[in-house]
Design an enzyme around this catalytic site. Sequence first.
Site, mmCIF file in Angstrom:
data_model
loop_
_atom_site.group_PDB
_atom_site.id
_atom_site.type_symbol
_atom_site.label_atom_id
_atom_site.label_comp_id
_atom_site.label_asym_id
_atom_site.label_seq_id
_atom_site.Cartn_x
_atom_site.Cartn_y
_atom_site.Cartn_z
ATOM 1 N N SER A 149 -18.614 -3.723 -5.181
ATOM 2 C CA SER A 149 -17.505 -2.885 -5.645
ATOM 3 C C SER A 149 -16.166 -3.522 -5.299
ATOM 4 O O SER A 149 -16.090 -4.528 -4.590
ATOM 5 C CB SER A 149 -17.598 -1.492 -5.006
ATOM 6 O OG SER A 149 -17.184 -1.542 -3.654
ATOM 7 N N SER A 152 -11.096 3.258 -2.803
ATOM 8 C CA SER A 152 -12.057 3.164 -1.706
ATOM 9 C C SER A 152 -12.517 4.545 -1.254
ATOM 10 O O SER A 152 -11.704 5.433 -0.990
ATOM 11 C CB SER A 152 -11.432 2.421 -0.520
ATOM 12 O OG SER A 152 -12.315 2.395 0.584
ATOM 13 N N LYS A 206 -16.267 -1.905 5.126
ATOM 14 C CA LYS A 206 -14.879 -1.454 5.216
ATOM 15 C C LYS A 206 -14.214 -2.143 6.411
ATOM 16 O O LYS A 206 -14.844 -2.898 7.139
ATOM 17 C CB LYS A 206 -14.781 0.065 5.405
ATOM 18 C CG LYS A 206 -15.521 0.912 4.378
ATOM 19 C CD LYS A 206 -14.912 0.860 2.992
ATOM 20 C CE LYS A 206 -15.722 1.695 2.000
ATOM 21 N NZ LYS A 206 -15.252 1.516 0.603
ATOM 22 N N SER A 255 -13.734 -2.050 -3.544
ATOM 23 C CA SER A 255 -13.064 -1.293 -2.478
ATOM 24 C C SER A 255 -12.435 -2.166 -1.403
ATOM 25 O O SER A 255 -11.547 -1.706 -0.671
ATOM 26 C CB SER A 255 -14.050 -0.315 -1.824
ATOM 27 O OG SER A 255 -15.017 -0.997 -1.049
#
Length: 265
Positions: A73, A223, A130, A75
């Site tokens: 992704s 995100s 993250k 994010s």
Amino acid sequence: MKWFEIALVVLTLATGIIWLLDRLFFAKRRAERAGLLEEKEPVVVDYAKAFFPVLAVVLILRSFVAEPFRIPSSSMMPTLLIGDFILVNKFAYGLRLPISNRKFIEIGEPSRGDVVVFRPPHQPDQDWIKRVVGLPGDVIEYRENTVYVNGKALEYRPVGNGGYVGKGRGREMTGAQLLVEAMPGREHQVLEIPNLPFSDPGQGEWTVPEGEYFVMGDNRDRSDDSRFWGSLPESQLRGKAFLVWMHWDGSAGGVGFDRIGGSIR
């Protein structure tokens, strides 16, 4: 993925047990029955002896040294792009058992700014990535595209004069503003989509409980992170991302040679 980890553990144990039982019991019996004639090993034993060492090495390296992951992704753009294949340090935050992820040796703890792989509490069968923004006991606030740590706003400065130019599967982020976010002792780049309303549910203030961490993606407006599902328990950590070892994006021409070997900061 968790299913691959389970399959790897099961296959390693199965081949190891077959090899060990044959060595301790059945090999001697075959030798006694064979006399002067050589008796072949059963096919299952032959395969177990061939695959067990390979599976055991892969399991040890993947569980306790480094594990590969793929970025699916946007994010973590611009730090990580869709199609990046990364390596994650599995011992940076302590050694953990496969499958259960239970820590059995303490080594270190995440620092603010670390890029971490984890299994989110609401999606325990998935691996997410993250950046650590808040440590245990911190008060984190996010308002109008600005992160506040314990009441102090982080500093931001623009990179270049134009907007960000996305490539391949990340081209949707073209036009976003590229900024350097200055965390205490560490700087990294983030993306910000201009002219978005500041009334979205990502705004707020959170106190990070002991034993947990507040994580956010670098692509703040794209995100799904601690702003929406809460802080991350330490027990869900998988490791610290440190290297991009391959990049593949078919919509951007295939292999991105300029990203191979890049460190993750």
